[in-house]
Design an enzyme around this catalytic site. Structure first.
Site, PDB file in Angstrom:
ATOM      1  CG  ASP A 205      -1.935   1.031   1.311  1.00 18.02           C
ATOM      2  OD1 ASP A 205      -2.735   1.069   0.363  1.00 18.02           O
ATOM      3  OD2 ASP A 205      -1.978   1.803   2.279  1.00 18.02           O
ATOM      4  CD  GLU A 247      -2.071   2.808  -3.649  1.00 18.53           C
ATOM      5  OE1 GLU A 247      -3.104   3.402  -3.931  1.00 18.53           O
ATOM      6  OE2 GLU A 247      -1.669   2.668  -2.484  1.00 18.53           O
TER       7      GLU A 247
HETATM    8  O1  TEU Z   1      -4.296   4.354  -1.042  1.00 14.59           O
HETATM    9  C1  TEU Z   1      -3.099   5.057  -1.012  1.00 14.59           C
HETATM   10  C2  TEU Z   1      -3.004   6.185  -1.882  1.00 14.59           C
HETATM   11  O2  TEU Z   1      -1.893   6.524  -2.208  1.00 14.59           O
HETATM   12  C3  TEU Z   1      -4.180   6.986  -2.350  1.00 14.59           C
HETATM   13  O3  TEU Z   1      -3.694   8.105  -3.014  1.00 14.59           O
HETATM   14  C4  TEU Z   1      -5.041   6.229  -3.296  1.00 14.59           C
HETATM   15  O4  TEU Z   1      -4.407   6.178  -4.536  1.00 14.59           O
HETATM   16  C5  TEU Z   1      -6.374   6.878  -3.450  1.00 14.59           C
HETATM   17  O5  TEU Z   1      -6.255   8.176  -3.833  1.00 14.59           O
HETATM   18  C6  TEU Z   1      -7.200   6.757  -2.201  1.00 14.59           C
HETATM   19  O6  TEU Z   1      -8.464   7.272  -2.455  1.00 14.59           O
HETATM   20  C7  TEU Z   1      -4.262   3.219  -0.261  1.00 14.59           C
HETATM   21  C8  TEU Z   1      -5.510   2.394  -0.410  1.00 14.59           C
HETATM   22  O7  TEU Z   1      -5.657   2.008  -1.744  1.00 14.59           O
HETATM   23  C9  TEU Z   1      -6.683   3.177   0.101  1.00 14.59           C
HETATM   24  O8  TEU Z   1      -7.864   2.437  -0.029  1.00 14.59           O
HETATM   25  C10 TEU Z   1      -6.442   3.493   1.559  1.00 14.59           C
HETATM   26  O9  TEU Z   1      -7.474   4.326   2.053  1.00 14.59           O
HETATM   27  C11 TEU Z   1      -5.110   4.211   1.733  1.00 14.59           C
HETATM   28  O10 TEU Z   1      -4.056   3.523   1.101  1.00 14.59           O
HETATM   29  C12 TEU Z   1      -4.748   4.328   3.192  1.00 14.59           C
HETATM   30  O11 TEU Z   1      -4.257   3.096   3.652  1.00 14.59           O
END
Ligand code: TEU
Length: 555
Positions: A205, A247
């Site tokens: 993440d 990610e």
């Molecule tokens: O998202 C991390 C993140 O970098 C966000 O910018 C994501 O791309 C998006 O904009 C969130 O709306 C991750 C998870 O995918 C997200 O569901 C979680 O809420 C977040 O981490 C916090 O752990």
């Protein structure tokens, strides 16, 4: 073509499927999905042909960010089952030829995590330095909020600690301090634990946030990428074929660092956010040029590494890499209502409703996804064309229960739908119209089309492993690309326009091609000159394997 190569690098030629245990299938009738339910549906997933399951967080959680706020990295949330169920799942999936990867969310913890509770209670707690504290947050205002409108800055004052703590995400998600060796050791322990339990890797993440040390008071000057390399080396010592899927929502030129540049010793797979965003721009414009540009901007990926391609995920459809004008074009086309938009950068919708339910256009989009260089990642429900529920809060709109049947509760649960962990989608894309049971019985359904697409994609490693290039052509709406691998060549052609068209594609260097085999429709035609003259329907798509003199025919 060597099947040995594809099985060795399983992540380079697979099809990943992301799901949340909570919304997949409920077997104990409490309105919340559970691991038992997922185990019951392992054969369904194996049947559509996916090769790896990515489970969204299932750990104990106060659930203020759909499980991305974790209080125990070594457990299973009691609503979802037990660690015993988890092992059963991994074992059953393995038996059906599927691997399981899990979300590794270690940029932050829940503020309810015992580490944070200890850290805030006592300045001399061994956990104090596991988080990032300051007396003077004004100095660090360069860091932006991830959820604008839902956060008050990235520093929050904790009255017990009498200091401010860093939270790049929600205020209840304090950032861990990865500069602290004890934190790094703990993260390795978490990885080691889940590998031992049987997983094949991790969806990591928010990687750039995890590595970020800027703005952190007294941050050491160590290269954060060195840390990622160490983590990868640790993973590989413990399990040679385990993977990290990261990610990293950054422009392509910055993404290559996260693969470990030419050494390829950091993330195995990186989500391709830039091509994804430009596909929506192309769809909005009925013009493939933006996608071609995005593909040309991609850096080469190192050996053993791969793009993870996707059209939708569990978050908002982020358009943050587009210009303001481009973003507005996509908003106008696919989410003009402010209620469909989120954080001023994205859309909280699923693909089929955005495309007005046009099945040919939906198929074109997924055919393109599956032919792109990379490993495609599906979000549960995409295979049946589920829609969103805008009545649900924020990103929850796209996280509604899986639609198994047209029964009340969508066949997801026998509980009162009012008590479900997430509301079921309604209306045109609700379970009455869109569900697995009906589509299984209909040979022309989207589900059966997906099954054939996935099967064909797995049999066509050229897309995942080959050298690819764009084939220039005269029709702006048409994206054509070609992948060469071990003496085999496939060509994929996608028409972004509702208008039919004719297109000529030059096949330089392929003078000995004698036949062209359409891999999706099964049509075979002879080729008499080193160019393809194709007729495409509106939103038409074709995957063509070029058969050279002396080569066997593709079944
Ligand atoms: O998202 C991390 C993140 O970098 C966000 O910018 C994501 O791309 C998006 O904009 C969130 O709306 C991750 C998870 O995918 C997200 O569901 C979680 O809420 C977040 O981490 C916090 O752990």
């Amino acid at each position: 073509m060597s099947i040995r190569t594809t099985s060795d690098q399983w992540w380079n030629n697979g099809v990943f499927y992301c799901l949340d245990v909570e919304t997949f299938l409920d077997t104990d009738g409490d309105g919340c999905g559970d691991l038992g339910g997922l185990i019951d549906r392992v054969d369904y997933l194996a049947g559509i042909g996916v090769t790896a399951l990515w489970l969204m967080p299932f750990y104990p959680t106060p659930d203020r960010d759909d499980g991305y706020d974790i209080v125990d990295f070594y457990g299973v949330d009691h609503r979802l089952g037990t660690l015993g169920d988890f092992v059963e799942l991994v074992r059953t999936a393995r038996d059906r030829g599927m691997r399981v990867i899990v979300d590794l969310v270690v940029n932050h913890t829940s503020d309810q995590h015992p580490w944070f509770q200890s850290a805030r209670s006592d300045p001399s707690s061994p956990y104090r330095d596991w988080y990032v504290w300051t007396d003077d947050p004004e100095d660090h205002e360069q860091m932006e909020e991830v959820f604008p409108g839902q956060q008050k800055g990235v520093w929050a004052y904790d009255r017990k600690a009498k200091q401010y703590y860093l939270h790049r995400f929600y205020g209840h998600q304090p950032d861990l301090n990865i500069a602290n060796p004890a934190v790094r050791e703990e993260i390795a322990r978490i990885i080691g634990f889940w590998l031992q339990v049987g997983v094949s890797g991790f969806r990591v993440d928010a990687v750039p946030f995890l590595l970020e040390l800027e703005g952190v008071p007294d941050a050491p000057t160590v290269d954060p990428h060195q840390y990622l390399k160490e983590l990868r080396a640790f993973l590989q010592r413990r399990q040679g074929d385990a993977i990290l899927l990261g990610e990293v929502n950054l422009p392509p030129d910055e993404q290559r660092r996260y693969f470990g540049d030419e050494d390829g010793d950091e993330l195995h797979l990186v989500f391709n956010f830039s091509v994804m965003q430009r596909i929506y721009l192309g769809l909005a414009r009925h013009d493939a040029t933006a996608v071609e540009e995005a593909m040309r901007e991609l850096p080469p990926v190192p050996f053993d590494s791969q793009w993870a391609t996707f059209l939708r995920n569990h978050d908002e459809l982020t358009l943050d890499q587009l210009s303001e004008d481009e973003k507005q074009e996509v908003f106008d086309a696919f989410g003009p209502d402010p209620d469909m938009q989120l954080f001023d950068r994205g859309l909280r919708r699923r693909l089929p409703p955005m495309l007005g339910g046009d099945v040919d256009r939906v198929k074109m989009a997924y055919s393109l996804l599956f032919s792109l260089p990379g490993t495609p990642v599906l979000f549960y429900g995409e295979e049946i064309g589920m829609g969103e529920n805008l009545a649900a809060e924020g990103r929850a709109a796209v996280r509604t229960p899986m639609q198994w049947s047209d029964e009340p509760g969508a066949g997801f649960s026998t509980a009162d739908p009012g008590a479900f962990a997430a509301p079921v989608a309604e209306g045109e894309y609700g379970p009455l119209a869109v569900n697995v049971t009906d589509q299984r019985r209909d040979p022309d359904s989207l589900l059966n089309w997906f099954e054939r697409l996935i099967r064909r994609r797995r049999e066509t490693p050229e897309f995942g492993l080959g050298e690819w290039r764009i084939i220039d052509n005269d029709v702006p709406a048409v994206l054509a690309h070609r992948c060469d691998w071990q003496g085999a060549t496939v060509v994929a052609v996608h028409n972004f326009s509702p208008e039919p068209c004719r297109v000529r594609l030059d096949l330089d260097g392929l003078d000995d091609v004698v036949a062209v085999h359409d891999l999706l429709d099964g049509v075979r035609s002879d080729l008499h000159e080193p160019a393809l003259d194709l007729t495409l329907d509106g939103y038409g798509h074709q995957w063509l394997r070029l058969r050279r003199r002396g080569q066997r025919m593709t079944p």
